[in-house]
Design an enzyme around this catalytic site. Structure first.
Site, PDB file in Angstrom:
ATOM      1  N   GLY A 219     -21.567  36.486  43.905  1.00  0.00           N
ATOM      2  CA  GLY A 219     -22.838  37.202  43.852  1.00  0.00           C
ATOM      3  C   GLY A 219     -22.948  38.302  44.888  1.00  0.00           C
ATOM      4  O   GLY A 219     -21.942  38.898  45.281  1.00  0.00           O
ATOM      5  N   GLY A 245     -19.085  46.142  39.969  1.00  0.00           N
ATOM      6  CA  GLY A 245     -19.750  46.671  41.174  1.00  0.00           C
ATOM      7  C   GLY A 245     -20.561  47.915  40.852  1.00  0.00           C
ATOM      8  O   GLY A 245     -21.625  48.152  41.445  1.00  0.00           O
ATOM      9  N   ASP A 246     -20.077  48.720  39.902  1.00  0.00           N
ATOM     10  CA  ASP A 246     -20.805  49.948  39.534  1.00  0.00           C
ATOM     11  C   ASP A 246     -22.118  49.597  38.824  1.00  0.00           C
ATOM     12  O   ASP A 246     -23.136  50.267  39.020  1.00  0.00           O
ATOM     13  CB  ASP A 246     -19.934  50.820  38.620  1.00  0.00           C
ATOM     14  CG  ASP A 246     -18.580  51.114  39.254  1.00  0.00           C
ATOM     15  OD1 ASP A 246     -18.504  51.146  40.504  1.00  0.00           O
ATOM     16  OD2 ASP A 246     -17.598  51.273  38.511  1.00  0.00           O
TER      17      ASP A 246
HETATM   18  O1  LIG Z   1     -10.220  54.884  43.095  1.00  0.00           O
HETATM   19  P1  LIG Z   1     -11.672  54.502  43.108  1.00  0.00           P
HETATM   20  O2  LIG Z   1     -12.561  55.699  43.052  1.00  0.00           O
HETATM   21  O3  LIG Z   1     -12.018  53.571  44.225  1.00  0.00           O
HETATM   22  O4  LIG Z   1     -11.912  53.624  41.813  1.00  0.00           O
HETATM   23  C1  LIG Z   1     -11.776  54.194  40.543  1.00  0.00           C
HETATM   24  C2  LIG Z   1     -11.971  53.147  39.494  1.00  0.00           C
HETATM   25  O5  LIG Z   1     -10.922  52.209  39.455  1.00  0.00           O
HETATM   26  O6  LIG Z   1     -13.167  52.420  39.729  1.00  0.00           O
HETATM   27  C3  LIG Z   1     -13.891  52.265  38.534  1.00  0.00           C
HETATM   28  C4  LIG Z   1     -14.336  50.847  38.423  1.00  0.00           C
HETATM   29  O7  LIG Z   1     -15.194  50.513  39.488  1.00  0.00           O
HETATM   30  C5  LIG Z   1     -13.023  52.783  37.429  1.00  0.00           C
HETATM   31  O8  LIG Z   1     -13.763  53.371  36.405  1.00  0.00           O
HETATM   32  C6  LIG Z   1     -12.209  53.823  38.147  1.00  0.00           C
HETATM   33  O9  LIG Z   1     -11.144  54.298  37.521  1.00  0.00           O
END
Ligand SMILES: O=P(O)(O)OC[C@@]1(O)O[C@H](CO)[C@@H](O)[C@@H]1O
Length: 309
Positions: A219, A245-246
Site C-alpha cells: 500500500g 505508481g502512476d
Molecule cells: O524510466 P522512467 O521514466 O523511470 O520509467 C518509464 C516507465 O517504465 O515508467 C512507466 C511506468 O511507470 C512506463 O510507462 C515507462 O515506460
C-alpha cells in the site's frame, strides 16, 4: 486544471509470454504499444476518470511522432517541447512471475531545452493549477534543471507533485513541491534512512509539503506535518504492476486539485490505493479498470500511524 510533465516520454512496448527465461529465444503471445512515460500515464488515467488534463515534456523523432499520434486518440491535450534526438522506447515483458522492464535512456537534452520546457509549462499554468512532473530525466539534464522548473512553478502559485528518484529527490524537496512521491526504495536510497516515516520527514524538513511513499502490495504511506497514515490494498494476484505508481499519482493529483492538503489528503488514500490496484488489473500502464476502482475504494481503510511530528 491539471498539467503533467514527462521529461522522458517513451513508446511503451509490452510483450506477454508464459515464462521468461534468460538466454532463450521467446515468441510473444501478444504485443501492444502505448504512449508511455510516467507523466503520460498519469494524464491518461486522469482523462479516463473525466478530468481535463494536458501533457508536455521533450519529444523527438519518428518515435515521438508515433507516440503523439497514439495519444491523440485520448482526450489528453498535448503541448510538446521538441528536441533533435529520438524519443525512447521501453520494453515490458509480462510473464507468470510478473513484469520485467528494459528502459532506454532517451534522447540527450541541453540546459536550453529545459529552459524552453520551463517556459512552455509556465505559459499554460495558472495560479492554483496542479502540475505533475513524473519519471526519469533524459541524458544531459543538469542537477538544477528539475529543481529550477519546480521552483518556478511553485513561485507562480502552482501546486506541484513530483515523482522522481535519486539525489534529485533532495534538491526537488528544497524547491517546495506540494507532494513528493518516491517508492520506499527510492526514499531509502536518497535519504539513507531505513524507516520510511523518518525518510519522508527528512523530505518535509527540506521543504516538501507532503510525501506519499508507494510500497507495492503493502500500500501507501502518507506523511505530512500533521501526521502519518498507512492504507493497504486487498491482495491482488497476477496483473501488470507497471504504471500502478502512476495511477496512485493520478489519484493524488485529483485530490490536490479538489483542494485537499495536509491531514485532509489522508482522506483520499483509499482512492490512491484503489486506483493503483485498478491499474494492476489492466494489461498495460496508463489504463485503469474503472469498475474495480469503484468497488475497491470502499473496502480500503486508512490507519493513522502516530501523532503530529
Ligand atoms: O524510466 P522512467 O521514466 O523511470 O520509467 C518509464 C516507465 O517504465 O515508467 C512507466 C511506468 O511507470 C512506463 O510507462 C515507462 O515506460
Amino acid at each position: 486544471m491539471i498539467h503533467t510533465v514527462t521529461p522522458n516520454p517513451a513508446l511503451d512496448l509490452t510483450y506477454r509470454l508464459a515464462h521468461l527465461q534468460v538466454g532463450e529465444v521467446h515468441r510473444a503471445d501478444d504485443v501492444t504499444e502505448t504512449p508511455g512515460g510516467k507523466g503520460i500515464n498519469v494524464a491518461r488515467v486522469l482523462a479516463a476518470l473525466g478530468h481535463e488534463v494536458d501533457c508536455g515534456g521533450f519529444l523527438g523523432g519518428s518515435t515521438g511522432e508515433h507516440l503523439e499520434h497514439l495519444l491523440s486518440h485520448s482526450s489528453v491535450h498535448q503541448d510538446w517541447t521538441l528536441v533533435a534526438g529520438e524519443t525512447r522506447r521501453t520494453v515490458t515483458i509480462v510473464d507468470e512471475a510478473g513484469a520485467t522492464l528494459i528502459n532506454e535512456p532517451g534522447p540527450p537534452v541541453a540546459h536550453r531545452d529545459w529552459e524552453r520546457l520551463s517556459r512552455a509549462v509556465q505559459a499554460r499554468t495558472r495560479a492554483g493549477d496542479v502540475v505533475v512532473i513524473s519519471g526519469s530525466t533524459p541524458p544531459g539534464t543538469g542537477e538544477t534543471d528539475l529543481p529550477d522548473l519546480v521552483r518556478a512553478l511553485v513561485d507562480a502559485g502552482a501546486q506541484v507533485i513530483v515523482d522522481t528518484s535519486g539525489p534529485a529527490l533532495l534538491t526537488v524537496a528544497a524547491a517546495g513541491p506540494a507532494v513528493l512521491k518516491p517508492n520506499h526504495l527510492e526514499l531509502q536510497a536518497a535519504t539513507g534512512l531505513d524507516d520510511p516515516v523518518a525518510g519522508a520527514r527528512e523530505l518535509l524538513r527540506r521543504g516538501a509539503g507532503a510525501v506519499l511513499v508507494s510500497r507495492g502490495s503493502d500500500g501507501v504511506l502518507l506523511v505530512t506535518a500533521d501526521g502519518a497514515w498507512l492504507a493497504r490494498p486487498e491482495p491482488i494476484s497476477g496483473g501488470n504492476p507497471t504504471g500502478a505508481g502512476d495511477a496512485a499519482v493520478a489519484a493524488l493529483a485529483a485530490a490536490v486539485a479538489s483542494g485537499a492538503e495536509g491531514a485532509a489528503l489522508a482522506g483520499h488514500l483509499p482512492d490512491v490505493v484503489a486506483l493503483s490496484a485498478a491499474a494492476v488489473l489492466m494489461p498495460t500502464a496508463g489504463a485503469v479498470d474503472t469498475d474495480a476502482y469503484a468497488r475497491l475504494r470502499t473496502s480500503i481503510r486508512t490507519e493513522p500511524l502516530d501523532a503530529a511530528c
